[in-house]
Design a protein around this motif. Sequence first.
Motif, mmCIF file in Angstrom:
data_model
loop_
_atom_site.group_PDB
_atom_site.id
_atom_site.type_symbol
_atom_site.label_atom_id
_atom_site.label_comp_id
_atom_site.label_asym_id
_atom_site.label_seq_id
_atom_site.Cartn_x
_atom_site.Cartn_y
_atom_site.Cartn_z
ATOM 1 N N GLN A 49 0.827 -1.199 0.000
ATOM 2 C CA GLN A 49 0.000 0.000 0.000
ATOM 3 C C GLN A 49 0.868 1.258 0.000
ATOM 4 N N THR A 50 1.964 1.218 0.778
ATOM 5 C CA THR A 50 2.840 2.369 0.915
ATOM 6 C C THR A 50 4.285 1.911 0.900
ATOM 7 N N VAL A 51 5.113 2.535 0.064
ATOM 8 C CA VAL A 51 6.552 2.261 0.066
ATOM 9 C C VAL A 51 7.162 3.146 1.146
ATOM 10 N N THR A 52 7.823 2.525 2.116
ATOM 11 C CA THR A 52 8.387 3.288 3.237
ATOM 12 C C THR A 52 9.851 3.630 3.048
ATOM 13 N N SER A 53 10.579 2.834 2.253
ATOM 14 C CA SER A 53 11.971 3.157 1.942
ATOM 15 C C SER A 53 12.339 2.458 0.639
ATOM 16 N N ARG A 54 13.368 3.026 -0.014
ATOM 17 C CA ARG A 54 13.762 2.450 -1.304
ATOM 18 C C ARG A 54 15.201 2.819 -1.610
ATOM 19 N N THR A 55 16.005 1.815 -2.011
ATOM 20 C CA THR A 55 17.348 2.035 -2.527
ATOM 21 C C THR A 55 17.418 1.343 -3.877
ATOM 22 N N ASP A 56 18.598 1.331 -4.485
ATOM 23 C CA ASP A 56 18.739 0.663 -5.778
ATOM 24 C C ASP A 56 18.589 -0.850 -5.681
ATOM 25 N N THR A 57 18.870 -1.421 -4.518
ATOM 26 C CA THR A 57 18.856 -2.881 -4.388
ATOM 27 C C THR A 57 17.861 -3.421 -3.363
ATOM 28 N N SER A 58 17.137 -2.560 -2.690
ATOM 29 C CA SER A 58 16.150 -3.035 -1.721
ATOM 30 C C SER A 58 15.101 -1.957 -1.464
ATOM 31 N N GLY A 59 14.066 -2.355 -0.788
ATOM 32 C CA GLY A 59 13.011 -1.426 -0.414
ATOM 33 C C GLY A 59 12.110 -2.065 0.610
ATOM 34 N N ALA A 60 11.322 -1.245 1.251
ATOM 35 C CA ALA A 60 10.379 -1.736 2.248
ATOM 36 C C ALA A 60 9.030 -1.100 1.978
ATOM 37 N N CYS A 61 7.986 -1.831 2.341
ATOM 38 C CA CYS A 61 6.643 -1.294 2.151
ATOM 39 C C CYS A 61 5.704 -1.867 3.202
ATOM 40 N N THR A 62 4.543 -1.249 3.282
ATOM 41 C CA THR A 62 3.519 -1.668 4.230
ATOM 42 C C THR A 62 2.343 -2.257 3.460
ATOM 43 N N LEU A 63 1.893 -3.423 3.899
ATOM 44 C CA LEU A 63 0.736 -4.074 3.289
ATOM 45 C C LEU A 63 -0.551 -3.516 3.887
ATOM 46 N N ALA A 64 -1.675 -3.841 3.297
ATOM 47 C CA ALA A 64 -2.969 -3.382 3.802
ATOM 48 C C ALA A 64 -3.222 -3.864 5.226
ATOM 49 N N SER A 65 -2.641 -5.006 5.582
ATOM 50 C CA SER A 65 -2.812 -5.557 6.935
ATOM 51 C C SER A 65 -1.985 -4.802 7.971
ATOM 52 N N GLY A 66 -1.082 -3.929 7.510
ATOM 53 C CA GLY A 66 -0.200 -3.195 8.412
ATOM 54 C C GLY A 66 1.161 -3.842 8.548
ATOM 55 N N GLN A 67 1.342 -5.023 7.988
ATOM 56 C CA GLN A 67 2.627 -5.723 8.054
ATOM 57 C C GLN A 67 3.639 -5.024 7.150
ATOM 58 N N ASN A 68 4.864 -4.901 7.637
ATOM 59 C CA ASN A 68 5.954 -4.340 6.842
ATOM 60 C C ASN A 68 6.755 -5.475 6.230
ATOM 61 N N ILE A 69 7.080 -5.349 4.947
ATOM 62 C CA ILE A 69 7.898 -6.351 4.273
ATOM 63 C C ILE A 69 9.080 -5.678 3.599
ATOM 64 N N LYS A 70 10.144 -6.446 3.412
ATOM 65 C CA LYS A 70 11.331 -5.950 2.726
ATOM 66 C C LYS A 70 11.464 -6.693 1.407
ATOM 67 N N ILE A 71 11.730 -5.932 0.361
ATOM 68 C CA ILE A 71 11.902 -6.485 -0.978
ATOM 69 C C ILE A 71 13.342 -6.235 -1.390
ATOM 70 N N VAL A 72 14.011 -7.271 -1.894
ATOM 71 C CA VAL A 72 15.428 -7.151 -2.263
ATOM 72 C C VAL A 72 15.648 -7.579 -3.712
ATOM 73 N N GLN A 73 16.708 -7.022 -4.291
ATOM 74 C CA GLN A 73 17.090 -7.406 -5.640
ATOM 75 C C GLN A 73 18.141 -8.510 -5.553
ATOM 76 N N PHE A 74 17.951 -9.565 -6.345
ATOM 77 C CA PHE A 74 18.864 -10.700 -6.376
ATOM 78 C C PHE A 74 19.030 -11.124 -7.818
ATOM 79 N N ARG A 75 20.250 -10.998 -8.319
ATOM 80 C CA ARG A 75 20.555 -11.349 -9.709
ATOM 81 C C ARG A 75 19.652 -10.626 -10.707
ATOM 82 N N GLY A 76 19.406 -9.345 -10.426
ATOM 83 C CA GLY A 76 18.645 -8.507 -11.343
ATOM 84 C C GLY A 76 17.137 -8.661 -11.277
#
Length: 93
Positions: A49-76
């Motif tokens: 729902q909302t991106v809370t942080s972002r870099t070139d290789t990772s980012g974090a966001c909040t889901l509708a449930s309120g849970q925070n998740i981290k997304i990472v880049q791996f091999r492009g």
Amino acid sequence: MQYLKNHPWTGTAAAAAVVITIGIGASQIALLQKAHASFKNYAAFRGCQTVTSRTDTSGACTLASGQNIKIVQFRGRWYLDGDLPFCLNNMCF
């Protein structure tokens, strides 16, 4: 073989089932290819729902449930942190 002679629709139904299964599989592969291609697509795929942080290789966001998740880049490609594919000799599963 006698069954197929008495029920000619069986072969047609089986062929239709194979074609439908292949079509669904191909659409799922296309969906996943698109999702993993960019941070924006993967965040939408995961339901961010909302991106809370972002870099070139990772980012974090909040889901509708309120849970925070981290997304990472791996091999492009983009993945949920901790849910990376298993790779062996440049082949990832």
